[in-house]
Design an enzyme around this catalytic site. Structure first.
Site, PDB file in Angstrom:
ATOM      1  N   GLU A  17      -7.844  59.273  11.464  1.00 36.02           N
ATOM      2  CA  GLU A  17      -7.491  59.711  12.829  1.00 36.02           C
ATOM      3  C   GLU A  17      -7.508  58.529  13.794  1.00 36.02           C
ATOM      4  OE1 GLU A  17      -8.559  63.598  14.375  1.00 36.02           O
ATOM      5  OE2 GLU A  17      -9.957  62.571  15.707  1.00 36.02           O
ATOM      6  N   TYR A  49      -5.223  64.244  21.239  1.00 33.47           N
ATOM      7  CA  TYR A  49      -4.573  64.545  22.515  1.00 33.47           C
ATOM      8  C   TYR A  49      -5.654  64.482  23.575  1.00 33.47           C
ATOM      9  CZ  TYR A  49      -1.275  67.242  25.444  1.00 33.47           C
ATOM     10  OH  TYR A  49      -0.402  67.669  26.409  1.00 33.47           O
ATOM     11  N   ALA A  51      -8.115  64.967  26.614  1.00 38.82           N
ATOM     12  CA  ALA A  51      -8.515  66.187  27.328  1.00 38.82           C
ATOM     13  C   ALA A  51      -7.702  66.291  28.616  1.00 38.82           C
ATOM     14  CB  ALA A  51     -10.004  66.131  27.634  1.00 38.82           C
ATOM     15  N   HIS A  77      -1.836  66.063  17.731  1.00 43.58           N
ATOM     16  CA  HIS A  77      -2.676  67.102  18.324  1.00 43.58           C
ATOM     17  C   HIS A  77      -2.047  67.589  19.637  1.00 43.58           C
ATOM     18  CE1 HIS A  77      -6.712  66.019  16.172  1.00 43.58           C
ATOM     19  NE2 HIS A  77      -5.668  65.830  15.386  1.00 43.58           N
ATOM     20  N   ARG A 107      -7.370  74.455  21.520  1.00 42.27           N
ATOM     21  CA  ARG A 107      -7.568  74.939  22.886  1.00 42.27           C
ATOM     22  C   ARG A 107      -7.861  73.771  23.819  1.00 42.27           C
ATOM     23  NH1 ARG A 107     -12.979  77.777  24.690  1.00 42.27           N
ATOM     24  NH2 ARG A 107     -13.524  75.565  24.687  1.00 42.27           N
ATOM     25  N   ASP A 109     -11.005  71.286  25.713  1.00 37.50           N
ATOM     26  CA  ASP A 109     -12.111  71.634  26.606  1.00 37.50           C
ATOM     27  C   ASP A 109     -11.661  71.357  28.024  1.00 37.50           C
ATOM     28  OD1 ASP A 109     -14.119  72.456  24.772  1.00 37.50           O
ATOM     29  OD2 ASP A 109     -14.245  70.366  24.119  1.00 37.50           O
ATOM     30  N   HIS A 151     -18.854  77.143  16.548  1.00 36.18           N
ATOM     31  CA  HIS A 151     -18.450  76.578  17.837  1.00 36.18           C
ATOM     32  C   HIS A 151     -19.534  76.900  18.872  1.00 36.18           C
ATOM     33  CE1 HIS A 151     -16.322  76.074  21.651  1.00 36.18           C
ATOM     34  NE2 HIS A 151     -15.536  75.246  20.999  1.00 36.18           N
ATOM     35  N   GLN A 214     -23.367  55.719  19.030  1.00 40.84           N
ATOM     36  CA  GLN A 214     -22.453  56.802  18.653  1.00 40.84           C
ATOM     37  C   GLN A 214     -23.222  58.093  18.329  1.00 40.84           C
ATOM     38  OE1 GLN A 214     -20.154  54.925  15.515  1.00 40.84           O
ATOM     39  NE2 GLN A 214     -18.778  56.669  15.529  1.00 40.84           N
ATOM     40  N   LYS A 274     -10.707  52.259  14.316  1.00 48.38           N
ATOM     41  CA  LYS A 274     -11.434  51.124  13.709  1.00 48.38           C
ATOM     42  C   LYS A 274     -10.876  50.864  12.318  1.00 48.38           C
ATOM     43  CE  LYS A 274     -15.822  52.177  15.997  1.00 48.38           C
ATOM     44  NZ  LYS A 274     -16.998  53.009  15.820  1.00 48.38           N
TER      45      LYS A 274
HETATM   46  P1  FAD Z   1     -10.503  78.089  19.861  1.00 48.03           P
HETATM   47  O1  FAD Z   1      -9.982  78.348  18.524  1.00 48.03           O
HETATM   48  O2  FAD Z   1      -9.831  78.772  21.001  1.00 48.03           O
HETATM   49  O3  FAD Z   1     -12.057  78.467  19.850  1.00 48.03           O
HETATM   50  C1  FAD Z   1     -12.907  78.157  20.959  1.00 48.03           C
HETATM   51  C2  FAD Z   1     -13.990  79.235  21.088  1.00 48.03           C
HETATM   52  O4  FAD Z   1     -13.377  80.473  21.488  1.00 48.03           O
HETATM   53  C3  FAD Z   1     -14.717  79.551  19.779  1.00 48.03           C
HETATM   54  O5  FAD Z   1     -16.036  79.899  20.112  1.00 48.03           O
HETATM   55  C4  FAD Z   1     -13.972  80.754  19.241  1.00 48.03           C
HETATM   56  O6  FAD Z   1     -14.764  81.546  18.364  1.00 48.03           O
HETATM   57  C5  FAD Z   1     -13.627  81.499  20.525  1.00 48.03           C
HETATM   58  N1  FAD Z   1     -12.404  82.298  20.439  1.00 48.03           N
HETATM   59  C6  FAD Z   1     -11.264  81.985  19.779  1.00 48.03           C
HETATM   60  N2  FAD Z   1     -10.343  82.958  19.948  1.00 48.03           N
HETATM   61  C7  FAD Z   1     -10.908  83.887  20.762  1.00 48.03           C
HETATM   62  C8  FAD Z   1     -10.463  85.120  21.324  1.00 48.03           C
HETATM   63  N3  FAD Z   1      -9.239  85.586  21.074  1.00 48.03           N
HETATM   64  N4  FAD Z   1     -11.316  85.810  22.130  1.00 48.03           N
HETATM   65  C9  FAD Z   1     -12.564  85.350  22.391  1.00 48.03           C
HETATM   66  N5  FAD Z   1     -13.042  84.186  21.877  1.00 48.03           N
HETATM   67  C10 FAD Z   1     -12.228  83.463  21.088  1.00 48.03           C
HETATM   68  N6  FAD Z   1     -10.019  68.248  21.827  1.00 48.03           N
HETATM   69  C11 FAD Z   1      -9.076  67.579  22.562  1.00 48.03           C
HETATM   70  O7  FAD Z   1      -9.089  67.636  23.805  1.00 48.03           O
HETATM   71  N7  FAD Z   1      -8.100  66.823  21.938  1.00 48.03           N
HETATM   72  C12 FAD Z   1      -8.022  66.736  20.578  1.00 48.03           C
HETATM   73  O8  FAD Z   1      -7.119  66.049  20.052  1.00 48.03           O
HETATM   74  C13 FAD Z   1      -8.991  67.426  19.788  1.00 48.03           C
HETATM   75  N8  FAD Z   1      -8.945  67.386  18.412  1.00 48.03           N
HETATM   76  C14 FAD Z   1      -9.850  68.128  17.687  1.00 48.03           C
HETATM   77  C15 FAD Z   1      -9.764  68.137  16.288  1.00 48.03           C
HETATM   78  C16 FAD Z   1     -10.684  68.861  15.520  1.00 48.03           C
HETATM   79  C17 FAD Z   1     -10.569  68.858  14.009  1.00 48.03           C
HETATM   80  C18 FAD Z   1     -11.723  69.579  16.163  1.00 48.03           C
HETATM   81  C19 FAD Z   1     -12.735  70.342  15.345  1.00 48.03           C
HETATM   82  C20 FAD Z   1     -11.821  69.594  17.550  1.00 48.03           C
HETATM   83  C21 FAD Z   1     -10.886  68.878  18.333  1.00 48.03           C
HETATM   84  N9  FAD Z   1     -10.939  68.885  19.722  1.00 48.03           N
HETATM   85  C22 FAD Z   1      -9.996  68.192  20.472  1.00 48.03           C
HETATM   86  C23 FAD Z   1     -12.007  69.614  20.424  1.00 48.03           C
HETATM   87  C24 FAD Z   1     -11.615  71.090  20.704  1.00 48.03           C
HETATM   88  O9  FAD Z   1     -10.591  71.121  21.668  1.00 48.03           O
HETATM   89  C25 FAD Z   1     -12.858  71.819  21.195  1.00 48.03           C
HETATM   90  O10 FAD Z   1     -13.787  71.955  20.144  1.00 48.03           O
HETATM   91  C26 FAD Z   1     -12.638  73.164  21.895  1.00 48.03           C
HETATM   92  O11 FAD Z   1     -13.867  73.553  22.508  1.00 48.03           O
HETATM   93  C27 FAD Z   1     -12.210  74.296  20.979  1.00 48.03           C
HETATM   94  O12 FAD Z   1     -10.951  74.153  20.512  1.00 48.03           O
HETATM   95  P2  FAD Z   1     -10.380  75.195  19.413  1.00 48.03           P
HETATM   96  O13 FAD Z   1      -8.965  74.878  19.227  1.00 48.03           O
HETATM   97  O14 FAD Z   1     -11.268  75.250  18.239  1.00 48.03           O
HETATM   98  O15 FAD Z   1     -10.519  76.564  20.263  1.00 48.03           O
END
Ligand code: FAD
Length: 293
Positions: A17, A49, A51, A77, A107, A109, A151, A214, A274
């Site tokens: 990545e 991508y 935030a 992403h 989604r 943050d 999560h 880190q 890195k």
């Molecule tokens: P979701 O799938 O929406 O889940 C978030 C929370 O909401 C979970 O607790 C889930 O159980 C809950 N949930 C899901 N659907 C529903 C529903 N319908 N109703 C109620 N609750 C629900 N962040 C960035 O900004 N840029 C990146 O490039 C990036 N890459 C990432 C790559 C990986 C492999 C991972 C693990 C994380 C990455 N993140 C990135 C961080 C990520 O955006 C955060 O962890 C964020 O808080 C959750 O994203 P998600 O897509 O898992 O969300």
């Protein structure tokens, strides 16, 4: 190439990545690091991508270059929490124009600035983005995030896995895990999601911790549990940068070998721009990679 074809195979796949620069002035250095990693010929490279979407153009530029200049498959992403319908549609059109085939649908943050729109915006969860990607008519291979240690916003693992299943049912082709430092947590998670009927390929996300600073950041970001074995390593080598790097790479390598030995064939390394770390891990696995091809 669509990643799903590769991820369904039984051969070992190691991918890396990179993250985009925050400013245009840093673009060249990120591009140079990306080139070094691409020369290792990983199974694919993902580009995160920023935030709030501020660096979205760089994500696409870097993802396109990886594919066009180095012939390595890419995964771009995309987050949705701060998007309006119009801005998301524009972003999807850009992805199509750039020839992006694989999208990590997240989604994101909310940043303090985007907090307001996050509450009123149309995309509350990654599943909403997956629906939009499916409805727009583009033929993307779609990845989603999953959390072996739950999560942080979920009440419990059962609820988290229920929402994960909704994401998969909406059209998620594969899932990449949040970082974890104890493989048993992944094995336990896999058992539970398979039991819940989630059968898509899982890509295990491994973060090599190569300096003591880190550690705190990684725990804050992911909420990951640090096993005592890892804590001892940081205590012993944390003040010696070269030794800490070597120990962190060895720990990540050890995790990857254990994963492969236990049947996990897709591993994604959070290589954090890195190339030296990515190269070292790949070198450590050279015979394993060679024999699995
Ligand atoms: P979701 O799938 O929406 O889940 C978030 C929370 O909401 C979970 O607790 C889930 O159980 C809950 N949930 C899901 N659907 C529903 C529903 N319908 N109703 C109620 N609750 C629900 N962040 C960035 O900004 N840029 C990146 O490039 C990036 N890459 C990432 C790559 C990986 C492999 C991972 C693990 C994380 C990455 N993140 C990135 C961080 C990520 O955006 C955060 O962890 C964020 O808080 C959750 O994203 P998600 O897509 O898992 O969300």
């Amino acid at each position: 190439m669509k990643l799903i074809q590769q991820l369904r195979q039984d051969t070992f796949s190691l991918s890396f990545e990179v993250f985009p620069p925050k400013t245009g002035s840093a673009f060249q250095s990120v591009q140079a690091a990306t080139e070094e990693i691409a020369k290792l010929r990983p199974a694919f490279m993902s580009v995160t991508y920023g935030a709030g979407g501020g660096t979205s153009r760089y994500t696409l530029d870097i993802a396109m270059n990886i594919k066009r200049l180095y012939g390595v498959s890419t995964l771009a992403h995309l987050t949705c929490v701060s998007s309006t319908r119009e801005s998301l549609h524009a972003q999807i059109e850009d992805m199509q124009r750039y020839g992006i085939e694989n999208v990590m649908a997240l989604r994101g943050d909310p940043t303090p600035q985007s907090l307001e729109s996050a509450h009123v915006g149309p995309y509350r969860h990654a599943v909403d983005l997956i629906h939009e990607l499916k409805e727009c008519g583009a033929d993307f291979c779609i990845g989603g995030a999953c959390y072996p240690e739950v999560h942080p916003e979920s009440a419990d693992q059962r609820e988290d896995i229920r929402h994960l299943k909704e994401k998969v049912d909406a059209g998620c082709d594969f899932l990449t895990t949040q970082m974890f430092f104890d493989n048993n947590l992944l094995y336990n998670f896999l058992y539970k999601i398979r039991e819940a009927g989630i059968t898509v390929p899982i890509v295990a996300g491994i973060m090599p911790i190569t300096n003591a600073n880190q550690v705190e950041r990684a725990i804050k970001l992911s909420g990951a549990h640090m096993p005592q074995r890892f804590k001892s390593l940081v205590d012993r080598f944390g003040n010696d940068p070269a030794a800490m790097k070597q120990a962190g790479v060895a720990y990540a390598t050890d995790q990857i070998i254990d994963l492969y030995a236990n049947g996990i064939t897709n591993v994604h390394v959070y290589s954090m721009n890195k190339p030296d770390v990515a190269r070292k891990i790949q070198e450590n696995l050279s015979d394993i990679l060679g024999k699995s091809c």
